[in-house]
Write a protein that holds these residues in place. Sequence first.
Motif, PDB file in Angstrom:
ATOM      1  N   ASP A  92       0.864  -1.185   0.000  1.00 11.79           N
ATOM      2  CA  ASP A  92       0.000   0.000   0.000  1.00 11.79           C
ATOM      3  C   ASP A  92       0.900   1.235   0.000  1.00 11.79           C
ATOM      4  N   VAL A  93       1.894   1.199  -0.854  1.00 10.96           N
ATOM      5  CA  VAL A  93       2.868   2.280  -1.032  1.00 10.96           C
ATOM      6  C   VAL A  93       2.984   2.513  -2.534  1.00 10.96           C
ATOM      7  N   LEU A  94       2.907   3.773  -2.947  1.00 11.97           N
ATOM      8  CA  LEU A  94       2.960   4.083  -4.368  1.00 11.97           C
ATOM      9  C   LEU A  94       4.402   4.231  -4.843  1.00 11.97           C
ATOM     10  N   PHE A  95       4.702   3.620  -5.966  1.00  7.37           N
ATOM     11  CA  PHE A  95       6.013   3.744  -6.599  1.00  7.37           C
ATOM     12  C   PHE A  95       5.840   4.377  -7.983  1.00  7.37           C
ATOM     13  N   ILE A  96       5.157   5.509  -8.020  1.00 11.62           N
ATOM     14  CA  ILE A  96       4.781   6.115  -9.309  1.00 11.62           C
ATOM     15  C   ILE A  96       5.862   7.023  -9.879  1.00 11.62           C
ATOM     16  N   GLU A  97       6.875   7.359  -9.074  1.00  9.84           N
ATOM     17  CA  GLU A  97       7.956   8.217  -9.559  1.00  9.84           C
ATOM     18  C   GLU A  97       9.284   7.481  -9.459  1.00  9.84           C
ATOM     19  N   LYS A  98      10.162   7.775 -10.411  1.00  9.90           N
ATOM     20  CA  LYS A  98      11.477   7.172 -10.380  1.00  9.90           C
ATOM     21  C   LYS A  98      12.304   7.757  -9.247  1.00  9.90           C
ATOM     22  N   SER A  99      13.182   6.936  -8.662  1.00 10.15           N
ATOM     23  CA  SER A  99      14.100   7.419  -7.638  1.00 10.15           C
ATOM     24  C   SER A  99      15.519   7.082  -8.103  1.00 10.15           C
ATOM     25  N   ASN A 100      16.372   6.733  -7.170  1.00  5.61           N
ATOM     26  CA  ASN A 100      17.719   6.309  -7.529  1.00  5.61           C
ATOM     27  C   ASN A 100      17.635   5.083  -8.446  1.00  5.61           C
ATOM     28  N   PRO A 101      18.213   5.138  -9.667  1.00  3.11           N
ATOM     29  CA  PRO A 101      18.079   4.016 -10.618  1.00  3.11           C
ATOM     30  C   PRO A 101      18.544   2.684 -10.036  1.00  3.11           C
ATOM     31  N   GLN A 102      19.622   2.720  -9.278  1.00  2.00           N
ATOM     32  CA  GLN A 102      20.124   1.471  -8.694  1.00  2.00           C
ATOM     33  C   GLN A 102      19.130   0.906  -7.688  1.00  2.00           C
ATOM     34  N   SER A 103      18.565   1.798  -6.868  1.00  2.00           N
ATOM     35  CA  SER A 103      17.586   1.342  -5.870  1.00  2.00           C
ATOM     36  C   SER A 103      16.310   0.849  -6.525  1.00  2.00           C
ATOM     37  N   ASP A 104      15.881   1.545  -7.586  1.00  2.00           N
ATOM     38  CA  ASP A 104      14.694   1.090  -8.317  1.00  2.00           C
ATOM     39  C   ASP A 104      14.911  -0.308  -8.881  1.00  2.00           C
ATOM     40  N   LYS A 105      16.086  -0.550  -9.411  1.00  2.00           N
ATOM     41  CA  LYS A 105      16.391  -1.868  -9.979  1.00  2.00           C
ATOM     42  C   LYS A 105      16.439  -2.942  -8.896  1.00  2.00           C
ATOM     43  N   LEU A 106      17.033  -2.592  -7.752  1.00  2.00           N
ATOM     44  CA  LEU A 106      17.082  -3.555  -6.648  1.00  2.00           C
ATOM     45  C   LEU A 106      15.676  -3.965  -6.229  1.00  2.00           C
ATOM     46  N   LEU A 107      14.776  -2.974  -6.156  1.00  2.00           N
ATOM     47  CA  LEU A 107      13.406  -3.270  -5.734  1.00  2.00           C
ATOM     48  C   LEU A 107      12.675  -4.093  -6.790  1.00  2.00           C
ATOM     49  N   SER A 108      12.755  -3.660  -8.039  1.00  2.00           N
ATOM     50  CA  SER A 108      12.039  -4.408  -9.087  1.00  2.00           C
ATOM     51  C   SER A 108      12.605  -5.817  -9.245  1.00  2.00           C
ATOM     52  N   ASP A 109      13.917  -5.966  -9.107  1.00  2.00           N
ATOM     53  CA  ASP A 109      14.517  -7.309  -9.190  1.00  2.00           C
ATOM     54  C   ASP A 109      14.046  -8.191  -8.041  1.00  2.00           C
ATOM     55  N   ALA A 110      13.977  -7.608  -6.840  1.00  2.00           N
ATOM     56  CA  ALA A 110      13.513  -8.377  -5.677  1.00  2.00           C
ATOM     57  C   ALA A 110      12.065  -8.815  -5.864  1.00  2.00           C
ATOM     58  N   MET A 111      11.242  -7.919  -6.399  1.00  2.00           N
ATOM     59  CA  MET A 111       9.840  -8.266  -6.658  1.00  2.00           C
ATOM     60  C   MET A 111       9.740  -9.352  -7.718  1.00  2.00           C
ATOM     61  N   MET A 112      10.523  -9.196  -8.795  1.00  2.00           N
ATOM     62  CA  MET A 112      10.482 -10.174  -9.876  1.00  2.00           C
ATOM     63  C   MET A 112      10.918 -11.552  -9.378  1.00  2.00           C
ATOM     64  N   LYS A 113      11.974 -11.579  -8.612  1.00  2.00           N
ATOM     65  CA  LYS A 113      12.501 -12.845  -8.112  1.00  2.00           C
ATOM     66  C   LYS A 113      11.519 -13.502  -7.128  1.00  2.00           C
ATOM     67  N   SER A 114      10.848 -12.679  -6.339  1.00  2.00           N
ATOM     68  CA  SER A 114       9.914 -13.237  -5.343  1.00  2.00           C
ATOM     69  C   SER A 114       8.671 -13.826  -6.001  1.00  2.00           C
ATOM     70  N   HIS A 115       8.230 -13.189  -7.115  1.00  2.00           N
ATOM     71  CA  HIS A 115       7.028 -13.617  -7.841  1.00  2.00           C
ATOM     72  C   HIS A 115       5.821 -13.724  -6.900  1.00  2.00           C
ATOM     73  N   ARG A 116       5.672 -12.731  -6.038  1.00  2.00           N
ATOM     74  CA  ARG A 116       4.542 -12.755  -5.100  1.00  2.00           C
ATOM     75  C   ARG A 116       4.135 -11.358  -4.651  1.00  2.00           C
ATOM     76  N   CYS A 117       4.521 -10.332  -5.413  1.00  2.00           N
ATOM     77  CA  CYS A 117       4.252  -8.951  -5.008  1.00  2.00           C
ATOM     78  C   CYS A 117       3.099  -8.347  -5.811  1.00  2.00           C
ATOM     79  N   VAL A 118       2.216  -7.648  -5.109  1.00  2.00           N
ATOM     80  CA  VAL A 118       1.099  -6.930  -5.717  1.00  2.00           C
ATOM     81  C   VAL A 118       1.274  -5.452  -5.407  1.00  2.00           C
ATOM     82  N   ASN A 119       1.128  -4.597  -6.421  1.00  2.00           N
ATOM     83  CA  ASN A 119       1.354  -3.162  -6.256  1.00  2.00           C
ATOM     84  C   ASN A 119       0.134  -2.356  -6.681  1.00  2.00           C
TER      85      ASN A 119
END
Length: 583
Positions: A92-119
């Motif tokens: 229940d947190v919005l990720f509608i704006e880009k932040s630090n590119p490295q941090s954005d990638k870390l988060l999206s990679d973690a979500m992709m790897k987990s295969h269990r995240c809803v946004n």
Amino acid sequence: MKKKTIGYLLGISAILIILILNFLGIFELLEYKSYDFRLKLRGQKNPTGEIVIAAIDEDSMDKVGRWPWDRSVHAELIKKLVSAGVKTIGFDVLFIEKSNPQSDKLLSDAMMKSHRCVNEILFEVVKGVSVKAKPPIEGIIKSSLLLGSPNIFPETDGVVRKMMPVIEYQGVIYPHISVAIASAYLNKPWQELVKNLSLDINGEMLINYGGEFETFRYVSYSKIIDGDVDAKIFKDKIVLIGYAAAGLGDRHVTPFSPAMPGIETIANNINAFINSDFISYPNVWAGFLSVVIVGLILTFFLPKLSPWKSTLLTIFIFIFWSFICNYYFAERKIWLEYVPTASLIIFSYISITSWRFITEEKEKRWLKKAFGQYLSPLVINELQKNPDALTLGGKRVELTVLFSDIRGFTTISEASTPEEVVALLNEYLTKMTEVVFKYEGTLDKFIGDAVMAFWSAPLLQSDHAKRAVFCAIDMMEELAKLQKKWRAEKRPIIDIGIGVNTGDMIVGNMGSIERMDYTVIGDNVNLGSRLETLNKEFATHIIISESTYNYVKDLVKTKSLGTTKVKGKEKQVEIFEIIGRQV
């Protein structure tokens, strides 16, 4: 015309009047209150345990830092939850704006790897139509199992009782975030979950609240990161990540709580979908038929029975109808409209019985005087018009506005760590917010470390000046308690100044189509802010204007500070210091 015939006509007229009033929505607010009462009468309903809330609370902000956090922190949380065996993760947190590119990638990679995240994908809605979408960044979209809308629309009294299970935007249907999370957890298409839901004419379903704040299990976000929580509690569970700190907003007024975190509102709805535990609307004709059938029974019997028998019959039908509505709500989870039929019972009894009293006793002069004392008119205590909540503009009304500000906050900020400042400010603002809500004020906004509130809008309050001044006094009393606590903890001590002004102001939704705030503007608002700043000059804590003083002079002790030239005002303004309540 025979007396009984007139009685029958009165009964039929009562039915028609109630049906018309119900059609016009006159009973809507009272019906909502009766719904709230039935929820509370049902009592606390503990969830089945599939949901845990990872709370972004004050403790977490103390440890992690000022919000918003670097997205690598969320990536670390996901890894911790995945290793604990969590089944579904909902943000229940919005990720509608880009932040630090490295941090954005870390988060999206973690979500992709987990295969269990809803946004979440946020929609801006004007008059029931979605006009703009704010999706998360591309990496989050690709790594999400599902996207859901967090949009929730309070009722006319500001209470959140319903939510739209789906929302349409440009021909595409999106599920609500609670539906999306339940779908991911149950491994079922969300379309299947919403297929047979009971919806009102606006396409909204009822939220089956389990109880008050913290009905669901809360775990501090930072404790999960630090490994201070038994990982077993997350095994095969849904973990919701959302705001719990008061300073971050996202609070809802619900039938059980005046300030429930939005994440728990979502949790209640997920719990309903997981357990198929919904509150349903009745058949569209149920309300109409209940009014007609009960009305015809009263119309047939009341003109015939003696006064005491008609009273007993009315009491019996009233109690029986109350029992039926509560039984269907508690046992069958169906919300029958209570107020229209209950109002009909009272109205029919009063109209028919009153008419009989007049006609049958008019020959007896001594009863004419008694009649004036016997018949009590039916009074409608409150009628609330339904505002067009998404229309720009406002109206000019007399209100009372309050401003409070921390003195020397910059100095305290420079002498303390960011974590200490945030903790101190959150504790202070939480207490001040509680005091404003105690006096039923509208909390306009936090302006940094300042608090702005006003009274008599959106609901009219004839004693708005009294409420605001008493609120100011209570704020100082609560601050004194906090100061005592802070001294014992050897923490910085803050002081505040408060300004209160009464006058005509413009209140309504201000802003643009994309973003609107319910707020007040005008010279009298500016004067309230100016009065707050004068506390430094006069070494006082609460200053009120002459217009406020005229309302409360018999209720509080004051000290005249004379007249002063206030910036932005051409005329001198007479001001007063509040000493305390009158004994």
